[in-house]
Design an enzyme around this catalytic site. Structure first.
Site, PDB file in Angstrom:
ATOM      1  N   ALA A  13     -28.707 -71.594  36.384  1.00 46.80           N
ATOM      2  CA  ALA A  13     -29.018 -72.599  37.412  1.00 46.80           C
ATOM      3  C   ALA A  13     -27.801 -73.216  38.087  1.00 46.80           C
ATOM      4  O   ALA A  13     -27.923 -73.767  39.178  1.00 46.80           O
ATOM      5  CB  ALA A  13     -29.864 -73.712  36.780  1.00 46.80           C
ATOM      6  N   ASP A  63     -26.818 -68.612  26.034  1.00 50.52           N
ATOM      7  CA  ASP A  63     -26.659 -67.227  26.491  1.00 50.52           C
ATOM      8  C   ASP A  63     -27.993 -66.523  26.262  1.00 50.52           C
ATOM      9  O   ASP A  63     -28.418 -66.356  25.108  1.00 50.52           O
ATOM     10  CB  ASP A  63     -25.531 -66.585  25.673  1.00 50.52           C
ATOM     11  CG  ASP A  63     -25.352 -65.106  25.968  1.00 50.52           C
ATOM     12  OD1 ASP A  63     -26.207 -64.503  26.660  1.00 50.52           O
ATOM     13  OD2 ASP A  63     -24.351 -64.540  25.491  1.00 50.52           O
ATOM     14  N   SER A 147     -34.439 -57.900  42.219  1.00 51.93           N
ATOM     15  CA  SER A 147     -33.504 -57.515  43.283  1.00 51.93           C
ATOM     16  C   SER A 147     -34.122 -56.361  44.056  1.00 51.93           C
ATOM     17  O   SER A 147     -34.965 -55.625  43.507  1.00 51.93           O
ATOM     18  CB  SER A 147     -32.186 -57.039  42.661  1.00 51.93           C
ATOM     19  OG  SER A 147     -31.366 -56.419  43.635  1.00 51.93           O
ATOM     20  N   TYR A 160     -27.461 -51.697  36.684  1.00 51.26           N
ATOM     21  CA  TYR A 160     -28.067 -52.879  37.320  1.00 51.26           C
ATOM     22  C   TYR A 160     -29.440 -52.516  37.895  1.00 51.26           C
ATOM     23  O   TYR A 160     -30.427 -53.224  37.678  1.00 51.26           O
ATOM     24  CB  TYR A 160     -27.129 -53.382  38.418  1.00 51.26           C
ATOM     25  CG  TYR A 160     -27.593 -54.635  39.123  1.00 51.26           C
ATOM     26  CD1 TYR A 160     -27.483 -55.882  38.524  1.00 51.26           C
ATOM     27  CD2 TYR A 160     -28.147 -54.572  40.409  1.00 51.26           C
ATOM     28  CE1 TYR A 160     -27.915 -57.036  39.173  1.00 51.26           C
ATOM     29  CE2 TYR A 160     -28.568 -55.708  41.076  1.00 51.26           C
ATOM     30  CZ  TYR A 160     -28.441 -56.944  40.452  1.00 51.26           C
ATOM     31  OH  TYR A 160     -28.870 -58.085  41.100  1.00 51.26           O
ATOM     32  N   SER A 163     -31.923 -52.094  35.148  1.00 53.60           N
ATOM     33  CA  SER A 163     -32.319 -53.388  34.553  1.00 53.60           C
ATOM     34  C   SER A 163     -33.334 -54.094  35.438  1.00 53.60           C
ATOM     35  O   SER A 163     -34.295 -54.697  34.947  1.00 53.60           O
ATOM     36  CB  SER A 163     -31.091 -54.281  34.317  1.00 53.60           C
ATOM     37  OG  SER A 163     -30.591 -54.838  35.535  1.00 53.60           O
ATOM     38  N   ILE A 193     -27.336 -61.789  49.132  1.00 53.72           N
ATOM     39  CA  ILE A 193     -27.245 -63.245  49.172  1.00 53.72           C
ATOM     40  C   ILE A 193     -25.780 -63.634  48.921  1.00 53.72           C
ATOM     41  O   ILE A 193     -25.115 -63.036  48.055  1.00 53.72           O
ATOM     42  CB  ILE A 193     -28.148 -63.886  48.092  1.00 53.72           C
ATOM     43  CG1 ILE A 193     -29.564 -63.287  48.103  1.00 53.72           C
ATOM     44  CG2 ILE A 193     -28.182 -65.407  48.250  1.00 53.72           C
ATOM     45  CD1 ILE A 193     -30.406 -63.544  49.344  1.00 53.72           C
TER      46      ILE A 193
HETATM   47  N1  LIG Z   1     -26.387 -62.305  45.110  1.00 57.73           N
HETATM   48  C1  LIG Z   1     -27.191 -61.313  45.465  1.00 57.73           C
HETATM   49  O1  LIG Z   1     -27.017 -60.696  46.525  1.00 57.73           O
HETATM   50  C2  LIG Z   1     -28.394 -60.937  44.620  1.00 57.73           C
HETATM   51  C3  LIG Z   1     -29.282 -60.002  45.135  1.00 57.73           C
HETATM   52  C4  LIG Z   1     -30.396 -59.640  44.405  1.00 57.73           C
HETATM   53  C5  LIG Z   1     -30.627 -60.205  43.175  1.00 57.73           C
HETATM   54  N2  LIG Z   1     -29.754 -61.109  42.659  1.00 57.73           N
HETATM   55  C6  LIG Z   1     -30.070 -61.665  41.344  1.00 57.73           C
HETATM   56  O2  LIG Z   1     -30.153 -63.079  41.434  1.00 57.73           O
HETATM   57  C7  LIG Z   1     -29.777 -63.665  40.201  1.00 57.73           C
HETATM   58  C8  LIG Z   1     -28.676 -64.679  40.450  1.00 57.73           C
HETATM   59  O3  LIG Z   1     -27.581 -63.999  41.039  1.00 57.73           O
HETATM   60  P1  LIG Z   1     -26.355 -64.735  41.767  1.00 57.73           P
HETATM   61  O4  LIG Z   1     -25.989 -63.909  42.918  1.00 57.73           O
HETATM   62  O5  LIG Z   1     -26.633 -66.164  41.925  1.00 57.73           O
HETATM   63  O6  LIG Z   1     -25.240 -64.485  40.635  1.00 57.73           O
HETATM   64  P2  LIG Z   1     -24.005 -65.370  40.161  1.00 57.73           P
HETATM   65  O7  LIG Z   1     -23.521 -66.243  41.259  1.00 57.73           O
HETATM   66  O8  LIG Z   1     -23.080 -64.411  39.511  1.00 57.73           O
HETATM   67  O9  LIG Z   1     -24.677 -66.312  39.044  1.00 57.73           O
HETATM   68  C9  LIG Z   1     -25.240 -65.754  37.897  1.00 57.73           C
HETATM   69  C10 LIG Z   1     -25.899 -66.841  37.096  1.00 57.73           C
HETATM   70  O10 LIG Z   1     -26.476 -66.250  35.919  1.00 57.73           O
HETATM   71  C11 LIG Z   1     -26.014 -66.957  34.783  1.00 57.73           C
HETATM   72  N3  LIG Z   1     -25.865 -66.051  33.636  1.00 57.73           N
HETATM   73  C12 LIG Z   1     -25.200 -64.881  33.590  1.00 57.73           C
HETATM   74  N4  LIG Z   1     -25.273 -64.355  32.341  1.00 57.73           N
HETATM   75  C13 LIG Z   1     -26.007 -65.217  31.607  1.00 57.73           C
HETATM   76  C14 LIG Z   1     -26.421 -65.238  30.261  1.00 57.73           C
HETATM   77  N5  LIG Z   1     -26.106 -64.257  29.401  1.00 57.73           N
HETATM   78  N6  LIG Z   1     -27.168 -66.280  29.824  1.00 57.73           N
HETATM   79  C15 LIG Z   1     -27.495 -67.302  30.671  1.00 57.73           C
HETATM   80  N7  LIG Z   1     -27.122 -67.337  31.957  1.00 57.73           N
HETATM   81  C16 LIG Z   1     -26.380 -66.304  32.421  1.00 57.73           C
HETATM   82  C17 LIG Z   1     -24.673 -67.543  35.186  1.00 57.73           C
HETATM   83  O11 LIG Z   1     -24.382 -68.652  34.364  1.00 57.73           O
HETATM   84  P3  LIG Z   1     -22.923 -69.371  34.370  1.00 57.73           P
HETATM   85  O12 LIG Z   1     -22.919 -70.203  35.602  1.00 57.73           O
HETATM   86  O13 LIG Z   1     -22.910 -70.152  33.127  1.00 57.73           O
HETATM   87  O14 LIG Z   1     -21.911 -68.268  34.393  1.00 57.73           O
HETATM   88  C18 LIG Z   1     -24.912 -67.896  36.645  1.00 57.73           C
HETATM   89  O15 LIG Z   1     -25.506 -69.168  36.749  1.00 57.73           O
HETATM   90  C19 LIG Z   1     -29.354 -62.510  39.304  1.00 57.73           C
HETATM   91  O16 LIG Z   1     -30.425 -62.148  38.459  1.00 57.73           O
HETATM   92  C20 LIG Z   1     -29.042 -61.399  40.274  1.00 57.73           C
HETATM   93  O17 LIG Z   1     -29.199 -60.124  39.696  1.00 57.73           O
HETATM   94  C21 LIG Z   1     -28.633 -61.485  43.343  1.00 57.73           C
END
Ligand SMILES: NC(=O)c1ccc[n+]([C@@H]2O[C@H](COP(=O)([O-])OP(=O)(O)OC[C@H]3O[C@@H](n4cnc5c(N)ncnc54)[C@H](OP(=O)(O)O)[C@@H]3O)[C@@H](O)[C@H]2O)c1
Length: 256
Positions: A13, A63, A147, A160, A163, A193
């Protein structure tokens, strides 16, 4: 509900898409249990903003790939929120290295699936059991952030894609299983994003978007996903479950 406010758990979050989701919920009347891996003092700016919008919201360090942490996350969340109305499974990681699938390591495969699929599946199980046992007539939902990679191939980050494809089926299964408890389940599929996850490849994506990759010609923002999840959480699509909502600027429209 706690003190008349709807209650949500949001994983991942404190930054990126999860920040957009959790702040949208907090701004619209939810008390949020915000989950992340970093220590509380590393996310102070975020928790201050969260609590400004929703004073009873709180942060849980955990985690999701760890069995013990998943149990503690569930216990702390239910202790602090009392009744959980919404779970948003947003936490996820990309591979540390984008390696061609013919060279992908087993370690990377295990890490990405361990967090994105195994961790999310079993955290949901832990929380869903508790939600199912609670007497709650409010609208309830579980949202999985997958995703476009659940169906779009990227051969340099196959683990990825696998998953997210697996998580998409997990969402379908939970939709089927939790319907009897009045819990709706949705899958949200973001496209590109602007977050830390895409920062390293931003130039490439900007170029592709400028070249017409998305019919809506801009990169997505965490707030775009936040607004979508808020609508689902509030029951805007109340007579649906197991459905997929793409938040991708129309990127997955097939064109001739
Ligand atoms: N950005 C994109 O273009 C995109 C597109 C499609 C889907 N998504 C999906 O959207 C979701 C969020 O992505 P994002 O782009 O916001 O990524 P991000 O900026 O890298 O943030 C990832 C988040 O997940 C948390 N996290 C990672 N490993 C974890 C674990 N083992 N336990 C608990 N929390 C964990 C992180 O916590 P910390 O803050 O503590 O590190 C962080 O808050 C993901 O599932 C990603 O696959 C993203």
């Amino acid at each position: 509900m706690k003190n008349g406010k709807r209650c949500a758990i949001v994983t991942g979050a404190a930054r990126g898409i999860g920040r957009g989701i959790s702040l949208a919920l907090a701004e619209h009347g939810y008390t949020v249990a915000a989950v992340g891996t970093r220590p509380a003092d590393a996310v102070e700016e975020y928790t201050a903003e969260l609590r400004r919008l929703s004073p009873e919201s709180f942060y849980i360090r955990g985690d999701i790939s760890s069995h013990d942490d998943r149990l503690r996350i569930a216990e702390e969340a239910f202790a602090g929120l009392e009744t959980v109305d919404v779970l948003v499974n947003n936490a996820g990681v990309a591979p540390n290295v984008r390696a061609d699938m013919l060279a992908m390591s087993e370690e990377s495969f295990d890490r990405v699936l361990g967090i994105n699929l195994r961790g999310t599946f079993f955290l949901t199980q832990e929380i869903a059991r508790r939600m199912a046992a609670q007497q709650n007539d409010a609208f309830r939902a579980v949202v999985f952030v997958t995703s476009i990679s659940a169906s779009v191939s990227s051969v340099n980050r196959g683990e990825y894609c696998i998953s997210k494809a697996g998580l998409s089926m997990a969402a379908t299964l939970y939709a089927d299983r939790l319907a009897e408890f009045g819990i709706r389940v949705y899958e949200v599929r973001p496209g590109i994003i602007a977050t830390d996850m895409t920062a390293g490849v931003r130039e490439k994506y900007d170029r592709l978007i400028a070249g017409g990759l998305c019919p809506i010609p801009r990169i997505g923002q965490p707030e775009d996903v936040g607004r979508t999840v808020l609508a689902l959480a509030d029951g805007a699509l109340g007579y649906t479950t197991g459905q997929i909502v793409g938040v991708d600027g129309g990127m997955t429209i097939q064109k001739l």
